[in-house]
Design a protein around this motif. Structure first.
Motif, PDB file in Angstrom:
ATOM      1  N   ALA A 134     -43.463 -22.647 -50.807  1.00 45.14           N
ATOM      2  CA  ALA A 134     -42.189 -22.606 -50.076  1.00 45.14           C
ATOM      3  C   ALA A 134     -41.863 -23.975 -49.494  1.00 45.14           C
ATOM      4  O   ALA A 134     -42.753 -24.760 -49.161  1.00 45.14           O
ATOM      5  CB  ALA A 134     -42.250 -21.571 -48.968  1.00 45.14           C
ATOM      6  N   LEU A 135     -40.585 -24.231 -49.346  1.00 46.63           N
ATOM      7  CA  LEU A 135     -40.107 -25.419 -48.647  1.00 46.63           C
ATOM      8  C   LEU A 135     -39.965 -25.014 -47.185  1.00 46.63           C
ATOM      9  O   LEU A 135     -39.139 -24.168 -46.840  1.00 46.63           O
ATOM     10  CB  LEU A 135     -38.772 -25.881 -49.226  1.00 46.63           C
ATOM     11  CG  LEU A 135     -38.256 -27.232 -48.772  1.00 46.63           C
ATOM     12  CD1 LEU A 135     -39.230 -28.345 -49.138  1.00 46.63           C
ATOM     13  CD2 LEU A 135     -36.907 -27.504 -49.400  1.00 46.63           C
ATOM     14  N   ALA A 136     -40.819 -25.600 -46.326  1.00 48.92           N
ATOM     15  CA  ALA A 136     -40.888 -25.176 -44.933  1.00 48.92           C
ATOM     16  C   ALA A 136     -40.323 -26.236 -44.001  1.00 48.92           C
ATOM     17  O   ALA A 136     -40.398 -27.432 -44.276  1.00 48.92           O
ATOM     18  CB  ALA A 136     -42.331 -24.869 -44.552  1.00 48.92           C
ATOM     19  N   VAL A 137     -39.759 -25.764 -42.888  1.00 43.72           N
ATOM     20  CA  VAL A 137     -39.314 -26.636 -41.802  1.00 43.72           C
ATOM     21  C   VAL A 137     -40.376 -26.516 -40.720  1.00 43.72           C
ATOM     22  O   VAL A 137     -40.719 -25.414 -40.286  1.00 43.72           O
ATOM     23  CB  VAL A 137     -37.921 -26.203 -41.287  1.00 43.72           C
ATOM     24  CG1 VAL A 137     -37.521 -27.043 -40.081  1.00 43.72           C
ATOM     25  CG2 VAL A 137     -36.889 -26.304 -42.399  1.00 43.72           C
ATOM     26  N   LEU A 138     -40.920 -27.670 -40.289  1.00 41.27           N
ATOM     27  CA  LEU A 138     -42.091 -27.691 -39.430  1.00 41.27           C
ATOM     28  C   LEU A 138     -41.902 -28.617 -38.244  1.00 41.27           C
ATOM     29  O   LEU A 138     -41.182 -29.610 -38.337  1.00 41.27           O
ATOM     30  CB  LEU A 138     -43.301 -28.198 -40.234  1.00 41.27           C
ATOM     31  CG  LEU A 138     -43.457 -27.583 -41.614  1.00 41.27           C
ATOM     32  CD1 LEU A 138     -43.802 -28.619 -42.630  1.00 41.27           C
ATOM     33  CD2 LEU A 138     -44.486 -26.499 -41.574  1.00 41.27           C
ATOM     34  N   ALA A 139     -42.582 -28.304 -37.172  1.00 39.30           N
ATOM     35  CA  ALA A 139     -42.644 -29.193 -36.009  1.00 39.30           C
ATOM     36  C   ALA A 139     -44.054 -29.749 -35.942  1.00 39.30           C
ATOM     37  O   ALA A 139     -45.025 -28.994 -35.953  1.00 39.30           O
ATOM     38  CB  ALA A 139     -42.307 -28.433 -34.737  1.00 39.30           C
ATOM     39  N   LEU A 140     -44.169 -31.076 -35.902  1.00 43.79           N
ATOM     40  CA  LEU A 140     -45.452 -31.740 -35.750  1.00 43.79           C
ATOM     41  C   LEU A 140     -45.294 -32.725 -34.610  1.00 43.79           C
ATOM     42  O   LEU A 140     -44.583 -33.721 -34.738  1.00 43.79           O
ATOM     43  CB  LEU A 140     -45.861 -32.469 -37.026  1.00 43.79           C
ATOM     44  CG  LEU A 140     -47.136 -33.313 -36.945  1.00 43.79           C
ATOM     45  CD1 LEU A 140     -48.349 -32.441 -36.619  1.00 43.79           C
ATOM     46  CD2 LEU A 140     -47.368 -34.051 -38.239  1.00 43.79           C
ATOM     47  N   GLU A 141     -45.918 -32.392 -33.471  1.00 43.57           N
ATOM     48  CA  GLU A 141     -45.765 -33.164 -32.247  1.00 43.57           C
ATOM     49  C   GLU A 141     -44.278 -33.240 -31.902  1.00 43.57           C
ATOM     50  O   GLU A 141     -43.667 -32.213 -31.686  1.00 43.57           O
ATOM     51  CB  GLU A 141     -46.432 -34.530 -32.398  1.00 43.57           C
ATOM     52  CG  GLU A 141     -47.931 -34.395 -32.631  1.00 43.57           C
ATOM     53  CD  GLU A 141     -48.572 -35.647 -33.173  1.00 43.57           C
ATOM     54  OE1 GLU A 141     -47.873 -36.638 -33.463  1.00 43.57           O
ATOM     55  OE2 GLU A 141     -49.808 -35.612 -33.329  1.00 43.57           O
ATOM     56  N   VAL A 159     -45.292 -26.260 -48.856  1.00 39.74           N
ATOM     57  CA  VAL A 159     -46.598 -25.734 -48.470  1.00 39.74           C
ATOM     58  C   VAL A 159     -47.392 -25.465 -49.748  1.00 39.74           C
ATOM     59  O   VAL A 159     -46.935 -24.735 -50.623  1.00 39.74           O
ATOM     60  CB  VAL A 159     -46.454 -24.435 -47.646  1.00 39.74           C
ATOM     61  CG1 VAL A 159     -47.812 -23.833 -47.337  1.00 39.74           C
ATOM     62  CG2 VAL A 159     -45.654 -24.696 -46.379  1.00 39.74           C
ATOM     63  N   SER A 160     -48.579 -26.090 -49.831  1.00 39.22           N
ATOM     64  CA  SER A 160     -49.404 -25.919 -51.032  1.00 39.22           C
ATOM     65  C   SER A 160     -50.881 -25.988 -50.671  1.00 39.22           C
ATOM     66  O   SER A 160     -51.374 -27.055 -50.279  1.00 39.22           O
ATOM     67  CB  SER A 160     -49.067 -27.005 -52.062  1.00 39.22           C
ATOM     68  OG  SER A 160     -49.885 -26.878 -53.205  1.00 39.22           O
ATOM     69  N   LEU A 215     -46.853 -31.004 -48.522  1.00 35.71           N
ATOM     70  CA  LEU A 215     -46.584 -32.036 -49.518  1.00 35.71           C
ATOM     71  C   LEU A 215     -45.166 -32.577 -49.417  1.00 35.71           C
ATOM     72  O   LEU A 215     -44.203 -31.806 -49.463  1.00 35.71           O
ATOM     73  CB  LEU A 215     -46.790 -31.478 -50.921  1.00 35.71           C
ATOM     74  CG  LEU A 215     -48.180 -30.940 -51.247  1.00 35.71           C
ATOM     75  CD1 LEU A 215     -48.179 -30.323 -52.639  1.00 35.71           C
ATOM     76  CD2 LEU A 215     -49.218 -32.044 -51.136  1.00 35.71           C
ATOM     77  N   PRO A 216     -45.028 -33.906 -49.318  1.00 34.42           N
ATOM     78  CA  PRO A 216     -43.699 -34.504 -49.419  1.00 34.42           C
ATOM     79  C   PRO A 216     -43.355 -34.642 -50.904  1.00 34.42           C
ATOM     80  O   PRO A 216     -44.246 -34.631 -51.760  1.00 34.42           O
ATOM     81  CB  PRO A 216     -43.889 -35.883 -48.771  1.00 34.42           C
ATOM     82  CG  PRO A 216     -45.318 -36.211 -49.042  1.00 34.42           C
ATOM     83  CD  PRO A 216     -46.059 -34.901 -49.022  1.00 34.42           C
ATOM     84  N   PRO A 246     -49.504 -36.720 -47.845  1.00 35.11           N
ATOM     85  CA  PRO A 246     -49.622 -35.285 -47.566  1.00 35.11           C
ATOM     86  C   PRO A 246     -50.285 -35.105 -46.201  1.00 35.11           C
ATOM     87  O   PRO A 246     -50.976 -35.992 -45.712  1.00 35.11           O
ATOM     88  CB  PRO A 246     -50.536 -34.768 -48.675  1.00 35.11           C
ATOM     89  CG  PRO A 246     -50.668 -35.864 -49.657  1.00 35.11           C
ATOM     90  CD  PRO A 246     -50.299 -37.144 -48.982  1.00 35.11           C
ATOM     91  N   ARG A 247     -50.053 -33.962 -45.571  1.00 34.21           N
ATOM     92  CA  ARG A 247     -50.647 -33.660 -44.270  1.00 34.21           C
ATOM     93  C   ARG A 247     -51.295 -32.279 -44.345  1.00 34.21           C
ATOM     94  O   ARG A 247     -50.766 -31.387 -44.995  1.00 34.21           O
ATOM     95  CB  ARG A 247     -49.592 -33.635 -43.170  1.00 34.21           C
ATOM     96  CG  ARG A 247     -48.903 -34.946 -42.954  1.00 34.21           C
ATOM     97  CD  ARG A 247     -47.992 -34.828 -41.736  1.00 34.21           C
ATOM     98  NE  ARG A 247     -47.383 -36.084 -41.430  1.00 34.21           N
ATOM     99  CZ  ARG A 247     -47.939 -37.042 -40.703  1.00 34.21           C
ATOM    100  NH1 ARG A 247     -49.122 -36.869 -40.205  1.00 34.21           N
ATOM    101  NH2 ARG A 247     -47.302 -38.163 -40.476  1.00 34.21           N
ATOM    102  N   PRO A 248     -52.382 -32.100 -43.624  1.00 31.40           N
ATOM    103  CA  PRO A 248     -52.978 -30.760 -43.606  1.00 31.40           C
ATOM    104  C   PRO A 248     -52.117 -29.805 -42.770  1.00 31.40           C
ATOM    105  O   PRO A 248     -51.493 -30.215 -41.797  1.00 31.40           O
ATOM    106  CB  PRO A 248     -54.346 -30.984 -42.948  1.00 31.40           C
ATOM    107  CG  PRO A 248     -54.192 -32.241 -42.157  1.00 31.40           C
ATOM    108  CD  PRO A 248     -53.158 -33.072 -42.858  1.00 31.40           C
ATOM    109  N   LEU A 249     -52.086 -28.570 -43.190  1.00 29.36           N
ATOM    110  CA  LEU A 249     -51.412 -27.525 -42.413  1.00 29.36           C
ATOM    111  C   LEU A 249     -52.446 -27.032 -41.406  1.00 29.36           C
ATOM    112  O   LEU A 249     -53.244 -26.157 -41.691  1.00 29.36           O
ATOM    113  CB  LEU A 249     -50.934 -26.393 -43.325  1.00 29.36           C
ATOM    114  CG  LEU A 249     -50.238 -25.216 -42.662  1.00 29.36           C
ATOM    115  CD1 LEU A 249     -49.014 -25.670 -41.877  1.00 29.36           C
ATOM    116  CD2 LEU A 249     -49.823 -24.188 -43.699  1.00 29.36           C
TER     117      LEU A 249
END
Length: 194
Positions: free
Chosen positions: A145-152, A160-161, A166-167, A174-177
């Motif tokens: 899915a293409l997710a909208v996320l808040a990071l800090e 999400v993979s 994943l950008p 890439p960043r860990p979920l």
């Protein structure tokens, strides 16, 4: 007499709406000059513009294009456009709204959705700066899915993979979920000005 069914129906729906050309331009996200050309019959709106005009005028794209004879009024809803996070990490309204056909909400209530204005190039070429996403509010995003996320204090859009965010643009890592990431919603529809 209008030379094509789209022009005729556009004139009819425009007259019934009571909107000015400037108001229709704001409601549809289409510039006023293009609307004037569509109403005069000099140009026909392409599919993406036809969909936005139909939503702004509360008619179906099929009726507006002349494919469907019945003119069932589809309610268009004004959803808030978000443009980042506030100091508390909550979505920050951009101060404008976008008309979305009620059918796009798939039977759900409008408060379960928002529109996000894309900023930055992390999802390029999949998403362009200024694109709009119709987002369903949820704290979970399924695989792929293409997710909208808040990071800090930042708002991100990522795929999400396998526990990784994943950008689309390889220049971004890439960043860990993980527990620092809060899922705000899942993107359902891309709305792009061409």
């Amino acid at each position: 007499m209008p030379s094509n069914p789209t022009q005729q129906r556009l004139e009819q729906a425009f007259a019934a709406s009571g909107l000015t050309q400037a108001e229709l331009a704001r409601a549809s996200g289409i510039d006023r000059g293009s609307i004037s050309l569509y109403l005069s019959g000099r140009y026909r709106p392409k599919a993406d513009k036809l969909i936005r005009l139909a939503a702004a005028l509360s008619v179906t794209p099929e009726w507006l294009s002349g494919v469907d004879d019945a003119a069932p009024a589809e309610t268009a809803l004004a959803l808030p456009v978000m443009a980042g996070l506030d100091g508390a990490g909550n979505l920050h309204p951009a101060g404008d709204t976008l008309l979305i056909p009620r059918s796009s909400l798939q039977g759900n209530e409008p408060e379960h959705f928002f529109v996000l204005r894309v900023e930055g190039l992390s999802m390029y070429p999949r998403l362009l700066e200024g694109d709009l996403l119709l987002v369903r509010r949820t704290a979970h995003a399924p695989e792929g899915a293409l997710a909208v996320l808040a990071l800090e204090d930042r708002l991100l859009v990522r795929t999400v993979s396998g526990g990784t965010l994943l950008p689309a643009n390889p220049e971004y890592p890439p960043r860990p979920l993980d527990s620092r990431v809060r899922i705000l919603g899942r993107a359902l529809t891309l709305i792009r000005n061409l």
